[in-house]
Design a protein around this motif. Sequence first.
Motif, PDB file in Angstrom:
ATOM      1  N   ALA A  41       0.827  -1.203   0.000  1.00  0.00           N
ATOM      2  CA  ALA A  41       0.000   0.000   0.000  1.00  0.00           C
ATOM      3  C   ALA A  41       0.865   1.257   0.000  1.00  0.00           C
ATOM      4  O   ALA A  41       0.520   2.261  -0.616  1.00  0.00           O
ATOM      5  CB  ALA A  41      -0.921  -0.011   1.213  1.00  0.00           C
ATOM      6  N   PHE A  42       1.988   1.194   0.716  1.00  0.00           N
ATOM      7  CA  PHE A  42       2.876   2.362   0.809  1.00  0.00           C
ATOM      8  C   PHE A  42       4.286   1.984   0.380  1.00  0.00           C
ATOM      9  O   PHE A  42       5.181   1.870   1.213  1.00  0.00           O
ATOM     10  CB  PHE A  42       2.896   2.908   2.249  1.00  0.00           C
ATOM     11  CG  PHE A  42       1.568   3.428   2.693  1.00  0.00           C
ATOM     12  CD1 PHE A  42       1.159   4.702   2.346  1.00  0.00           C
ATOM     13  CD2 PHE A  42       0.719   2.640   3.459  1.00  0.00           C
ATOM     14  CE1 PHE A  42      -0.079   5.187   2.753  1.00  0.00           C
ATOM     15  CE2 PHE A  42      -0.518   3.115   3.865  1.00  0.00           C
ATOM     16  CZ  PHE A  42      -0.917   4.396   3.515  1.00  0.00           C
ATOM     17  N   GLN A  51       8.059   2.961   1.852  1.00  0.00           N
ATOM     18  CA  GLN A  51       7.912   3.562   3.175  1.00  0.00           C
ATOM     19  C   GLN A  51       8.463   2.680   4.284  1.00  0.00           C
ATOM     20  O   GLN A  51       8.435   3.069   5.443  1.00  0.00           O
ATOM     21  CB  GLN A  51       6.435   3.862   3.469  1.00  0.00           C
ATOM     22  CG  GLN A  51       5.801   4.868   2.539  1.00  0.00           C
ATOM     23  CD  GLN A  51       6.327   6.270   2.759  1.00  0.00           C
ATOM     24  OE1 GLN A  51       6.840   6.584   3.824  1.00  0.00           O
ATOM     25  NE2 GLN A  51       6.243   7.108   1.750  1.00  0.00           N
ATOM     26  N   VAL A  67      -7.341  -0.932   1.892  1.00  0.00           N
ATOM     27  CA  VAL A  67      -7.233  -0.091   0.701  1.00  0.00           C
ATOM     28  C   VAL A  67      -8.565  -0.092  -0.042  1.00  0.00           C
ATOM     29  O   VAL A  67      -9.332  -1.054   0.027  1.00  0.00           O
ATOM     30  CB  VAL A  67      -6.098  -0.544  -0.253  1.00  0.00           C
ATOM     31  CG1 VAL A  67      -4.736  -0.343   0.376  1.00  0.00           C
ATOM     32  CG2 VAL A  67      -6.279  -1.986  -0.684  1.00  0.00           C
ATOM     33  N   ASN A 119      -9.344   5.711  -3.971  1.00  0.00           N
ATOM     34  CA  ASN A 119      -8.950   6.931  -3.266  1.00  0.00           C
ATOM     35  C   ASN A 119      -9.800   8.146  -3.621  1.00  0.00           C
ATOM     36  O   ASN A 119      -9.601   9.207  -3.062  1.00  0.00           O
ATOM     37  CB  ASN A 119      -7.486   7.247  -3.583  1.00  0.00           C
ATOM     38  CG  ASN A 119      -6.541   6.470  -2.699  1.00  0.00           C
ATOM     39  OD1 ASN A 119      -6.484   6.708  -1.504  1.00  0.00           O
ATOM     40  ND2 ASN A 119      -5.814   5.531  -3.262  1.00  0.00           N
ATOM     41  N   TYR A 166      -3.296   2.771  -7.987  1.00  0.00           N
ATOM     42  CA  TYR A 166      -3.564   2.134  -6.703  1.00  0.00           C
ATOM     43  C   TYR A 166      -4.132   0.725  -6.823  1.00  0.00           C
ATOM     44  O   TYR A 166      -4.417   0.082  -5.818  1.00  0.00           O
ATOM     45  CB  TYR A 166      -4.529   3.012  -5.891  1.00  0.00           C
ATOM     46  CG  TYR A 166      -4.015   4.421  -5.746  1.00  0.00           C
ATOM     47  CD1 TYR A 166      -2.961   4.698  -4.868  1.00  0.00           C
ATOM     48  CD2 TYR A 166      -4.538   5.469  -6.496  1.00  0.00           C
ATOM     49  CE1 TYR A 166      -2.462   5.983  -4.750  1.00  0.00           C
ATOM     50  CE2 TYR A 166      -4.043   6.753  -6.378  1.00  0.00           C
ATOM     51  CZ  TYR A 166      -3.011   7.005  -5.505  1.00  0.00           C
ATOM     52  OH  TYR A 166      -2.505   8.267  -5.381  1.00  0.00           O
ATOM     53  N   ARG A 191      -0.867   9.713   2.771  1.00  0.00           N
ATOM     54  CA  ARG A 191      -1.728   9.250   1.694  1.00  0.00           C
ATOM     55  C   ARG A 191      -0.902   8.360   0.772  1.00  0.00           C
ATOM     56  O   ARG A 191       0.322   8.429   0.761  1.00  0.00           O
ATOM     57  CB  ARG A 191      -2.286  10.446   0.902  1.00  0.00           C
ATOM     58  CG  ARG A 191      -3.201  11.304   1.749  1.00  0.00           C
ATOM     59  CD  ARG A 191      -3.840  12.398   0.926  1.00  0.00           C
ATOM     60  NE  ARG A 191      -2.862  13.367   0.436  1.00  0.00           N
ATOM     61  CZ  ARG A 191      -3.160  14.327  -0.440  1.00  0.00           C
ATOM     62  NH1 ARG A 191      -4.382  14.423  -0.925  1.00  0.00           N
ATOM     63  NH2 ARG A 191      -2.242  15.179  -0.839  1.00  0.00           N
ATOM     64  N   ARG A 192      -1.598   7.555  -0.014  1.00  0.00           N
ATOM     65  CA  ARG A 192      -0.869   6.632  -0.897  1.00  0.00           C
ATOM     66  C   ARG A 192      -0.363   7.390  -2.131  1.00  0.00           C
ATOM     67  O   ARG A 192      -1.109   8.056  -2.815  1.00  0.00           O
ATOM     68  CB  ARG A 192      -1.780   5.468  -1.317  1.00  0.00           C
ATOM     69  CG  ARG A 192      -2.161   4.584  -0.134  1.00  0.00           C
ATOM     70  CD  ARG A 192      -3.147   3.525  -0.541  1.00  0.00           C
ATOM     71  NE  ARG A 192      -2.587   2.623  -1.538  1.00  0.00           N
ATOM     72  CZ  ARG A 192      -3.331   1.849  -2.323  1.00  0.00           C
ATOM     73  NH1 ARG A 192      -4.654   1.900  -2.236  1.00  0.00           N
ATOM     74  NH2 ARG A 192      -2.762   1.058  -3.198  1.00  0.00           N
ATOM     75  N   LYS A 193       0.940   7.229  -2.391  1.00  0.00           N
ATOM     76  CA  LYS A 193       1.600   7.810  -3.575  1.00  0.00           C
ATOM     77  C   LYS A 193       1.196   9.267  -3.863  1.00  0.00           C
ATOM     78  O   LYS A 193       0.753   9.586  -4.981  1.00  0.00           O
ATOM     79  CB  LYS A 193       1.317   6.948  -4.810  1.00  0.00           C
ATOM     80  CG  LYS A 193       1.748   5.504  -4.650  1.00  0.00           C
ATOM     81  CD  LYS A 193       1.536   4.706  -5.934  1.00  0.00           C
ATOM     82  CE  LYS A 193       1.928   3.252  -5.736  1.00  0.00           C
ATOM     83  NZ  LYS A 193       1.651   2.413  -6.895  1.00  0.00           N
ATOM     84  N   TYR A 237      -4.478   8.261   5.918  1.00  0.00           N
ATOM     85  CA  TYR A 237      -4.166   7.205   6.879  1.00  0.00           C
ATOM     86  C   TYR A 237      -3.474   7.801   8.090  1.00  0.00           C
ATOM     87  O   TYR A 237      -2.500   8.556   7.960  1.00  0.00           O
ATOM     88  CB  TYR A 237      -3.253   6.157   6.243  1.00  0.00           C
ATOM     89  CG  TYR A 237      -3.924   5.337   5.156  1.00  0.00           C
ATOM     90  CD1 TYR A 237      -4.518   4.105   5.446  1.00  0.00           C
ATOM     91  CD2 TYR A 237      -3.957   5.790   3.837  1.00  0.00           C
ATOM     92  CE1 TYR A 237      -5.136   3.351   4.451  1.00  0.00           C
ATOM     93  CE2 TYR A 237      -4.575   5.043   2.844  1.00  0.00           C
ATOM     94  CZ  TYR A 237      -5.159   3.827   3.154  1.00  0.00           C
ATOM     95  OH  TYR A 237      -5.763   3.080   2.172  1.00  0.00           O
TER      96      TYR A 237
END
Lengths: 251, 387
Positions: free
Chosen positions: A91-92, A95, A111, A114, A157, A236-238, A249
């Motif tokens: 998801a990340f 990271q 997930v 978004n 995503y 947040r994702r990407k 998140y």
Amino acid sequence: MSIDRRTFLGTAGLTALAVAGPAALARLASGSQAGAAGATRWAMVIDLRKCLKDQGCTDCMAACDKAHNVPQIPTRAHEVKWIWKEPFEGAFPGQTTPYTEEVFKGQPVLVLCNHCDNPPCVRVCPTKATWKRPDGITMMDWHRCIGCKYCIVACPYGARSFNFFDPRKYIKALNPDFPTRSLGVVEKCNFCEERLAVGKLPACVEACREKALVFGNLQDPKSEVRELVRTRFTIRRKPELGTDPRIYYLV
Amino acid sequence: MFMIEKAVVGSRRYWTWIGVLFAIIVVGFLCYVWEHEVGLGITGLSRDLVWGLYIAQFVFFVGVAASAVVVVLPYYLHDWKAFGKIVILGEFLAVTAVAMAGLFILANLGMPTRVLNVILYPSPSSLIFWDLVVLNGYLLLNALITLVVLSAERKGVPPPGWIKFVIIFSIPWAISIHTVTAFLFSGLPGRSFWLSGLLAPRFLASAFASGPAFLILLTLVLRRLVGFDPGREAIRRLSLIITYTMTINVFFLLVELFTIFYGQIPEHMEHFQFLFVGLKGHAPLATLMWISVILAVISLVLLLTPRFRENEKLLPMTCTMVFLSLWIDKGLAIVVGGFMPSPLGHVTSYAPTWPEISVTLAIWAFGFLAITVFYKIALSVSETLTE
């Protein structure tokens, strides 16, 4: 003397609202379609620590699948998913380090779509079968989709699913209040727009016992989501892709 | 009408060939019907890899179509008389390749019956819309050009002057079809494998090598079968063009590799690792990729050495190697490689299934059928004239 389907549906929706009575209208006035463009911006905050308390919990996913007739396809290659869990690193990406806090490494992260402010899927759709509502929901018209799958290719995503087989054969308990999809079209989370329209919270948010999912209007300075995003550190994702995701998140 | 009468007279060998092609088309069509009854689940595609062999073949044939420009441009703009006999064959090849590209798109659609929604709800923000515009425009341009030129040839008169403007217009148009096709891929924020300004130039370079290589092979086959002679000079010049374009193509690839592997951004490297050595235990294309590399190197050596390039016995082999190498690279890898790893970091294998291969073969058979009929008409027209 022609009226296209979307106009018709819009009119039908308003009529339904009028019938539903002033209570529903009053609830909507504080947000949603009734407000001027930009007055509402739906968003969700997911508290990962709360979510991870019971890792076997699938309440939100089950509620969503039930509400939306999401088919339960047995083969992973052909799964249809609206909200599900992915390992934190997936998801990340980028990271985690070898020394990353163990509470997150390999831990499942919820997930879903978004509902990006600048969604690549909407940009690439050749038939406007997916579009952006003024309240920020990325919508889909399953009757217009030609199944080219370009939106799936464009989504950074992996939030969209294609119906590789007839989904109706794989629905566990049919919910007669929500449409089923046909073979050959794309589908994804719709932020429960059908529930928002009658003043209800999204099914996943309502189902969560830990209250790990918070949903609300980001444009409203007094909303809980706005308060969380303002006072706590969220990711947040990407975000570097410029899509401006609306799922935050709390880590 | 359209000189189709020339296509229905032929030898026994001609009819056997047509029969075989029809058989392949029928089998593939049945597989296509099956695919759309049961769903695309019967192909090798999956949620992580929603475009595969079909779309890769689409890309490859858009390239073949664009490559007609390699004979059209020198002939009409630079008056290279040597291409006089093959220019119409190049244009026919373009028409056929565009039609094949369209069929591959249809094969990939989940809802082919709704395809007209693209016209009903035109969406200029989508590159598919523009691809539809340029591909159909190109098809019309080339169909018009071949029809007018060939009719004039049959009547023994020079083609009307206005057609020259159409032909010159078709040159930048040819570039546009492959550029737009590259833009389908190169503008997607989450797909680092394609997110490169070099994708369109790479597409063009490989098209301008694989297309003419195929054209040389076709003319050599025609020479053997029906005694059609494109002329030594035409073949010589075409192979020189392939030498340049193939070299540029390999150069572009090396430039891309440098940027990615010197930059060392993991997300960018992973796609190439998946293709050439595999990732997380999945290496479905590794063998093919290395075959492609080896074929490219050998063919480059053969092309760059004048003695080998001008050897007409070696040339068919060289052209086959160029074609196969680029077919693997563009007809499969450039699409599949972009999907692995997926945006969520998953790596899955991909192998086209038999129904998928069968549909693909049927579209190829359709292409060969169209080329056979086209070339038969064109050669009959010029034969009648010589008699």
